[in-house]
Enzyme design. Sequence first.
Site, PDB file in Angstrom:
ATOM      1  N   TYR A  22       0.816  -1.217   0.000  1.00  0.00           N
ATOM      2  CA  TYR A  22       0.000   0.000   0.000  1.00  0.00           C
ATOM      3  C   TYR A  22       0.854   1.275   0.000  1.00  0.00           C
ATOM      4  O   TYR A  22       0.320   2.384  -0.062  1.00  0.00           O
ATOM      5  CB  TYR A  22      -0.929   0.024   1.212  1.00  0.00           C
ATOM      6  CG  TYR A  22      -1.916  -1.117   1.211  1.00  0.00           C
ATOM      7  CD1 TYR A  22      -2.920  -1.188   0.247  1.00  0.00           C
ATOM      8  CD2 TYR A  22      -1.844  -2.133   2.160  1.00  0.00           C
ATOM      9  CE1 TYR A  22      -3.830  -2.231   0.239  1.00  0.00           C
ATOM     10  CE2 TYR A  22      -2.751  -3.181   2.151  1.00  0.00           C
ATOM     11  CZ  TYR A  22      -3.738  -3.228   1.197  1.00  0.00           C
ATOM     12  OH  TYR A  22      -4.626  -4.267   1.186  1.00  0.00           O
ATOM     13  N   HIS A  27      -4.503   6.309  -0.859  1.00  0.00           N
ATOM     14  CA  HIS A  27      -5.078   6.163   0.483  1.00  0.00           C
ATOM     15  C   HIS A  27      -4.033   6.379   1.576  1.00  0.00           C
ATOM     16  O   HIS A  27      -4.391   6.539   2.739  1.00  0.00           O
ATOM     17  CB  HIS A  27      -5.684   4.764   0.609  1.00  0.00           C
ATOM     18  CG  HIS A  27      -7.075   4.726   1.183  1.00  0.00           C
ATOM     19  ND1 HIS A  27      -7.892   5.828   1.293  1.00  0.00           N
ATOM     20  CD2 HIS A  27      -7.791   3.682   1.684  1.00  0.00           C
ATOM     21  CE1 HIS A  27      -9.054   5.464   1.839  1.00  0.00           C
ATOM     22  NE2 HIS A  27      -9.009   4.185   2.088  1.00  0.00           N
ATOM     23  N   TYR A  72      -5.269  -0.867   9.516  1.00  0.00           N
ATOM     24  CA  TYR A  72      -5.928  -0.649   8.230  1.00  0.00           C
ATOM     25  C   TYR A  72      -6.914   0.503   8.373  1.00  0.00           C
ATOM     26  O   TYR A  72      -7.455   0.770   9.438  1.00  0.00           O
ATOM     27  CB  TYR A  72      -6.595  -1.915   7.663  1.00  0.00           C
ATOM     28  CG  TYR A  72      -5.574  -2.957   7.306  1.00  0.00           C
ATOM     29  CD1 TYR A  72      -4.943  -2.940   6.060  1.00  0.00           C
ATOM     30  CD2 TYR A  72      -5.204  -3.918   8.232  1.00  0.00           C
ATOM     31  CE1 TYR A  72      -3.969  -3.873   5.749  1.00  0.00           C
ATOM     32  CE2 TYR A  72      -4.228  -4.858   7.919  1.00  0.00           C
ATOM     33  CZ  TYR A  72      -3.607  -4.828   6.681  1.00  0.00           C
ATOM     34  OH  TYR A  72      -2.631  -5.734   6.387  1.00  0.00           O
ATOM     35  N   ASN A  74      -9.978   1.463   7.654  1.00  0.00           N
ATOM     36  CA  ASN A  74     -11.364   1.475   8.157  1.00  0.00           C
ATOM     37  C   ASN A  74     -11.468   1.255   9.656  1.00  0.00           C
ATOM     38  O   ASN A  74     -12.540   1.427  10.242  1.00  0.00           O
ATOM     39  CB  ASN A  74     -12.212   0.447   7.417  1.00  0.00           C
ATOM     40  CG  ASN A  74     -12.369   0.791   5.946  1.00  0.00           C
ATOM     41  OD1 ASN A  74     -11.929   1.836   5.483  1.00  0.00           O
ATOM     42  ND2 ASN A  74     -12.999  -0.105   5.201  1.00  0.00           N
ATOM     43  N   ASN A 120     -14.007   6.500   5.457  1.00  0.00           N
ATOM     44  CA  ASN A 120     -14.201   5.457   6.467  1.00  0.00           C
ATOM     45  C   ASN A 120     -13.232   5.542   7.638  1.00  0.00           C
ATOM     46  O   ASN A 120     -13.571   5.194   8.769  1.00  0.00           O
ATOM     47  CB  ASN A 120     -14.137   4.071   5.827  1.00  0.00           C
ATOM     48  CG  ASN A 120     -15.355   3.789   4.977  1.00  0.00           C
ATOM     49  OD1 ASN A 120     -16.443   4.304   5.236  1.00  0.00           O
ATOM     50  ND2 ASN A 120     -15.191   2.984   3.946  1.00  0.00           N
TER      51      ASN A 120
END
Length: 194
Positions: A22, A27, A72, A74, A120
């Site tokens: 990632y 994000h 993570y 969320n 989120n």
Amino acid sequence: MFFGKSSIEYIIVGLGNPESKYSRTRHNVGFMAVDRLGDKVGCRFEKMKFDAIFGKCTVSGKSCLLVKPQTYMNNSGRAVRDIASFYKVPLERIIVIADDISLPVGKIRIRSKGSAGGHNGLKDIIALCGGEAFARVKVGVGNKPTPDYDLADWVLSRFTADETPALDGALEDACGAVQLMVAGKVSEAMNRFN
């Protein structure tokens, strides 16, 4: 060993996802911004507790924690809640840096508080920390290229070479904004960067 509970004045949280796959995705601009700020103020991320990697440093003369939740995106709220609770830092002295698809790459927006706006990670922080009273620096990652493009695919995509200079400018602006905000100059930060 923990940093002194009463010595922390601000918590600065960069949102993102752990794991190298990632790294440098849209994000993860929160992680990128906090890393950049850490480089500027000489902060090493050396503690792993409360589902987060964090380090203590001085920003604008204030004792701060720079935090990267490892839960993570969320589920970011758990780490923020637990660190804020342990160090007794109220919501009003938490600054969260997160991605925003409604802003073009290169732009940032500062808010002293507010709703999650569909994000989120912010939604989870609001739910678990019990309010919207934390400040946020939203870093533009651009809107998805077409309406039918999958949002998850978009935010997990990497920035293009053409976007890199604008991204670099936005990360610098995010650091400047946080430094002003910690110094109690939120209005000045908004006027300068919004």
